[in-house]
Design a protein around this motif. Structure first.
Motif, short mmCIF file in Angstrom:
data_model
loop_
_atom_site.label_atom_id
_atom_site.label_comp_id
_atom_site.label_asym_id
_atom_site.label_seq_id
_atom_site.Cartn_x
_atom_site.Cartn_y
_atom_site.Cartn_z
N PHE A 42 3.95 -5.71 -0.73
CA PHE A 42 4.92 -4.62 -0.75
C PHE A 42 5.53 -4.51 -2.15
CE2 PHE A 42 8.91 -2.61 1.20
CZ PHE A 42 8.26 -1.52 1.73
N ALA A 43 4.69 -4.13 -3.10
CA ALA A 43 5.15 -4.00 -4.48
C ALA A 43 6.15 -2.85 -4.59
CB ALA A 43 3.96 -3.76 -5.40
N PRO A 44 7.19 -2.96 -5.40
CA PRO A 44 7.48 -4.06 -6.34
C PRO A 44 8.39 -5.15 -5.75
CG PRO A 44 9.05 -2.32 -6.72
CD PRO A 44 8.20 -1.88 -5.54
N PHE A 45 8.56 -5.17 -4.44
CA PHE A 45 9.52 -6.12 -3.86
C PHE A 45 8.92 -7.51 -3.64
CE2 PHE A 45 11.28 -1.97 -2.75
CZ PHE A 45 12.54 -2.12 -3.31
N ASN A 46 7.74 -7.55 -3.03
CA ASN A 46 7.06 -8.83 -2.84
C ASN A 46 5.57 -8.56 -2.88
OD1 ASN A 46 6.13 -8.55 0.20
ND2 ASN A 46 8.29 -8.00 0.22
N SER A 97 12.07 -7.14 2.64
CA SER A 97 12.53 -5.74 2.71
C SER A 97 12.83 -5.25 4.12
CB SER A 97 11.53 -4.80 2.03
OG SER A 97 11.59 -4.95 0.64
N HIS A 98 13.29 -6.15 4.98
CA HIS A 98 13.65 -5.73 6.34
C HIS A 98 14.96 -4.94 6.33
CE1 HIS A 98 10.78 -8.91 7.56
NE2 HIS A 98 10.60 -8.14 8.61
N GLY A 99 14.94 -3.78 6.92
CA GLY A 99 16.17 -3.03 7.14
C GLY A 99 16.94 -3.68 8.28
N GLN A 165 -0.75 -3.02 6.91
CA GLN A 165 -0.15 -3.11 5.58
C GLN A 165 0.25 -1.73 5.07
OE1 GLN A 165 -2.58 -5.30 2.81
NE2 GLN A 165 -2.67 -7.10 4.14
N ASP A 166 1.37 -1.71 4.37
CA ASP A 166 1.86 -0.45 3.81
C ASP A 166 0.85 0.13 2.80
OD1 ASP A 166 4.14 1.43 3.63
OD2 ASP A 166 4.19 0.76 1.54
N THR A 167 0.14 -0.75 2.10
CA THR A 167 -0.86 -0.28 1.12
C THR A 167 -1.98 0.50 1.81
OG1 THR A 167 -1.78 -2.50 1.24
CG2 THR A 167 -0.47 -2.00 -0.70
N ASP A 168 -2.28 0.14 3.06
CA ASP A 168 -3.31 0.88 3.82
C ASP A 168 -2.77 2.23 4.28
OD1 ASP A 168 -5.19 -1.17 3.56
OD2 ASP A 168 -4.32 -2.24 5.27
N ALA A 180 1.07 12.94 5.33
CA ALA A 180 2.18 12.32 4.59
C ALA A 180 2.25 10.83 4.92
CB ALA A 180 3.50 13.00 4.93
N TRP A 181 2.85 10.11 4.00
CA TRP A 181 3.08 8.66 4.14
C TRP A 181 4.57 8.46 4.04
CZ3 TRP A 181 2.82 5.65 -1.03
CH2 TRP A 181 3.08 4.28 -0.85
N VAL A 182 5.15 7.70 4.97
CA VAL A 182 6.57 7.40 4.86
C VAL A 182 6.73 5.92 4.53
CG1 VAL A 182 8.80 7.28 6.06
CG2 VAL A 182 7.35 9.31 6.32
N THR A 183 7.42 5.66 3.42
CA THR A 183 7.61 4.29 2.94
C THR A 183 8.92 4.20 2.17
OG1 THR A 183 6.54 2.45 1.77
CG2 THR A 183 6.41 4.62 0.71
N ASP A 184 9.21 3.03 1.66
CA ASP A 184 10.42 2.84 0.87
C ASP A 184 10.41 3.72 -0.38
OD1 ASP A 184 12.84 0.93 0.23
OD2 ASP A 184 11.68 1.21 -1.62
#
Ligand code: ARG
Length: 254
Positions: A42-46, A97-99, A165-168, A180-184
């Motif tokens: 989960f770049a740039p966080f981890n 990055s857990h909300g 994975q968010d990258t997928d 669309a993609w929803v992410t941080d």
């Protein structure tokens, strides 16, 4: 016999899960080491820089641990496994990055937030920018994320495709399998800047959230020790410097 063995093993696993005791701040300090789990995708966080775990949250946790007087032993696992492992006492803390949500708060104890952000819309089509534009559209999100929960709540969305994975979830957008993609928001901005040829565009927030590390449910001493050290890092300028290096701004909750 085989059956007996299976049941015995199951029983033991259950017993271990029930009796597992989260390590207190004192126990962690005594060993001089805190075990922290994150995802690493989960770049740039981890994320992994080659074989090395890095990112804003990884560096921040190192700063916090230093203030706590302990070193860090890192574990990298699938996003799904992280909070579940806290309940089994497989590590002391999770930072990924857990909300902070009500549902998660029933299962784990959140620390104070270490940044504020939100789920944002990313699309290749400039006409898809707002939540209203998601009407009739197919959206990709990471499985088990707050993006998944919040996009599912939107009336009118045609389909929500989730990916471990968010990258997928991002690849699904880039290869036009979704609209669309929803992410941080920060993940999105950095992905857009790193892949200028992909044509991704950042739209509006779907929701905002406070992001925090978590410890085992009710592990108050560890949460307090971490919170105190985090407060020091927020106050002494080291958080600011780290945040500006990653984001060109201070991303703490205001
Ligand atoms: N902020 C979102 C959530 O709370 C996504 C977190 C994703 N983290 C990660 N390491 N992939 O669910």
């Amino acid at each position: 016999m085989k059956r007996f063995k299976t049941w015995t093993l199951l029983g033991l696993a259950l017993l271990a899960a029930i009796t597992a005791q989260a390590r207190s701040l004192d126990e962690v300090r005594k060993e001089g080491k805190i075990i922290i789990a994150t995802e690493g995708q989960f770049a740039p966080f981890n994320y992994f820089q080659g074989a090395k775990l890095s990112g804003f949250e990884v560096e921040l946790a190192e700063l916090v641990a230093k203030k706590m007087g302990v070193s860090v032993e890192w574990k990298a696992l699938g996003f799904d496994a992280l909070l579940a492992g806290l309940r089994q006492d497989r590590w002391d803390l999770v930072i990924a990055s857990h909300g902070i949500t009500e549902e998660r708060s029933r299962a784990v104890t959140f620390a104070d937030p270490h940044y504020c952000s939100g789920g944002s819309i990313v699309s290749l089509d400039p006409a898809i920018r707002t939540t209203a534009d998601l009407n009739g559209k197919v959206i990709s999100v990471q499985t088990g994320s707050t993006y998944m929960d919040n996009v599912r709540k939107l009336a009118g969305v045609k389909d929500v495709k989730n990916f471990p994975q968010d990258t997928d979830a991002r690849s699904a957008l880039v290869s036009r399998r979704v609209d669309a993609w929803v992410t941080d928001k920060f993940v999105a901005s950095i992905a857009i800047a790193a892949n200028p040829g992909a044509g991704m565009k950042l739209g509006d927030f779907v929701f905002i959230e406070r992001i925090a590390a978590a410890v085992g449910k009710g592990n108050a001493s560890l949460a307090q020790g971490y919170n105190k050290a985090l407060a020091d890092v927020l106050a002494d300028g080291s958080y600011s410097a780290l945040s500006k290096r990653y984001f060109n701004e201070d991303v703490r909750c205001k």
